[in-house]
Design an enzyme around this catalytic site. Sequence first.
Site, PDB file in Angstrom:
ATOM      1  N   SER A  68       0.792  -1.234   0.000  1.00 44.65           N
ATOM      2  CA  SER A  68       0.000   0.000   0.000  1.00 44.65           C
ATOM      3  C   SER A  68       0.822   1.280   0.000  1.00 44.65           C
ATOM      4  O   SER A  68       0.259   2.359  -0.180  1.00 44.65           O
ATOM      5  CB  SER A  68      -0.942   0.008   1.201  1.00 44.65           C
ATOM      6  OG  SER A  68      -2.097  -0.714   0.888  1.00 44.65           O
ATOM      7  N   LYS A  71       0.369   3.523  -2.891  1.00 40.33           N
ATOM      8  CA  LYS A  71      -0.832   4.360  -3.025  1.00 40.33           C
ATOM      9  C   LYS A  71      -0.492   5.854  -2.937  1.00 40.33           C
ATOM     10  O   LYS A  71      -1.182   6.691  -3.505  1.00 40.33           O
ATOM     11  CB  LYS A  71      -1.868   3.962  -1.964  1.00 40.33           C
ATOM     12  CG  LYS A  71      -2.427   2.559  -2.253  1.00 40.33           C
ATOM     13  CD  LYS A  71      -3.251   1.957  -1.140  1.00 40.33           C
ATOM     14  CE  LYS A  71      -3.672   0.543  -1.558  1.00 40.33           C
ATOM     15  NZ  LYS A  71      -4.283  -0.248  -0.506  1.00 40.33           N
ATOM     16  N   TYR A 193      -3.339  -2.877 -10.405  1.00 39.51           N
ATOM     17  CA  TYR A 193      -3.265  -2.664  -8.951  1.00 39.51           C
ATOM     18  C   TYR A 193      -2.415  -3.750  -8.279  1.00 39.51           C
ATOM     19  O   TYR A 193      -1.551  -3.456  -7.451  1.00 39.51           O
ATOM     20  CB  TYR A 193      -4.679  -2.628  -8.363  1.00 39.51           C
ATOM     21  CG  TYR A 193      -4.694  -2.594  -6.861  1.00 39.51           C
ATOM     22  CD1 TYR A 193      -4.414  -1.427  -6.167  1.00 39.51           C
ATOM     23  CD2 TYR A 193      -4.962  -3.747  -6.122  1.00 39.51           C
ATOM     24  CE1 TYR A 193      -4.402  -1.398  -4.779  1.00 39.51           C
ATOM     25  CE2 TYR A 193      -4.958  -3.733  -4.734  1.00 39.51           C
ATOM     26  CZ  TYR A 193      -4.677  -2.558  -4.072  1.00 39.51           C
ATOM     27  OH  TYR A 193      -4.656  -2.540  -2.696  1.00 39.51           O
ATOM     28  N   TYR A 244      -3.732   2.730   8.190  1.00 41.16           N
ATOM     29  CA  TYR A 244      -4.922   1.919   8.502  1.00 41.16           C
ATOM     30  C   TYR A 244      -5.747   2.607   9.578  1.00 41.16           C
ATOM     31  O   TYR A 244      -5.823   3.837   9.602  1.00 41.16           O
ATOM     32  CB  TYR A 244      -4.519   0.488   8.873  1.00 41.16           C
ATOM     33  CG  TYR A 244      -3.645  -0.136   7.816  1.00 41.16           C
ATOM     34  CD1 TYR A 244      -4.146  -0.312   6.516  1.00 41.16           C
ATOM     35  CD2 TYR A 244      -2.330  -0.510   8.064  1.00 41.16           C
ATOM     36  CE1 TYR A 244      -3.347  -0.856   5.511  1.00 41.16           C
ATOM     37  CE2 TYR A 244      -1.529  -1.056   7.070  1.00 41.16           C
ATOM     38  CZ  TYR A 244      -2.054  -1.220   5.799  1.00 41.16           C
ATOM     39  OH  TYR A 244      -1.266  -1.743   4.811  1.00 41.16           O
ATOM     40  N   VAL A 262       1.176  -3.733   3.920  1.00 40.65           N
ATOM     41  CA  VAL A 262       1.172  -5.034   4.589  1.00 40.65           C
ATOM     42  C   VAL A 262       2.471  -5.816   4.378  1.00 40.65           C
ATOM     43  O   VAL A 262       2.681  -6.845   5.006  1.00 40.65           O
ATOM     44  CB  VAL A 262      -0.036  -5.921   4.183  1.00 40.65           C
ATOM     45  CG1 VAL A 262      -1.333  -5.331   4.684  1.00 40.65           C
ATOM     46  CG2 VAL A 262      -0.062  -6.159   2.691  1.00 40.65           C
TER      47      VAL A 262
END
Length: 308
Positions: A68, A71, A193, A244, A262
Amino acid sequence: MKDRDDYTGALAAVMRTVRSHIGEGRVADYIPELACVDPDEFGFAVATVDGDLYGIGDHVGTRFSMQSITKVFTLALVMSRSGDSVWKRVHREPSGTSFNSLYQLEFEGGVPRNPMINPGALIVTDQLLADTGNAVGALRELLCAEAGAPDLYEDALVAQSEEEHGDRNRALAHLMTSFGNMHRPVAEVLDHYFRQCAITISCEELARAGLVLARHGRRADGSQLLSRLDARRVMAVMLTCGTYDAAGEFAYRVGVPCKSGVGGGILAIVPGRCSVAAWGPGLDAKGNSVTAALALEAFTDITNCSIF
Ligand code: GLU
């Protein structure tokens, strides 16, 4: 703090804080290939806006899965190309739910809470595909240039593993299609993705790549990826939504914009000063790396660089 000795001393203190915690936490296994990593690894690197680099542990040569953390960079690319239009399709509020939650997305009409959780990132990848025709290619190009590492690639096994266990992401994407918020075919968006998340990078390379934000949007070649205002906005989204359901805890403990993945990495930006990459594969209950979080907390405390 500018001095080489100061940074070297700070990193030694970070290592003293973290050492006894190495191996703690649980390595992510919902993408089975991610569980193959050695839980005892730990790396930490700092790249300063003055061009210096410092590191401890497995900070150079050992690459980990960005997941992530990508992102942040896809959001930056989309903002640089399509300006504000992406904000018609994704909000900018912390979600208060897990990063791959379906029920909030259904309840809120298929518009994700923010671009740092999976549905928001899928919208960003969809937009980047529309902008470039090759979302993962555009991301790789940016990362390679900013990290000074032309050989950054996705780990094909991790991408395949995520593809094989990607039903939750598929469900999120289809739900958004049903609301008219996902424009390209789900399979195409997911392919990009999954491959974007599977890019591997070392701490040293990630710290260098993050400098584009620490320098307020200026790229390594001196050109501007983002305006100063948009760089500030990306970092605001990192601070409020990047770790998160623990962004409040990170603001309290670390006090700078962070984005975790992660794979156990966390990118932290100290605006105007440095970019920091921390990595340890074991995650806490919220999904953030135990050792990376501890290391960042110690670092911002010792160097007094919280933004607050
Ligand atoms: N590729 C992972 C997923 O979609 C990213 C999760 C993360 O790092 O937060 O589940």
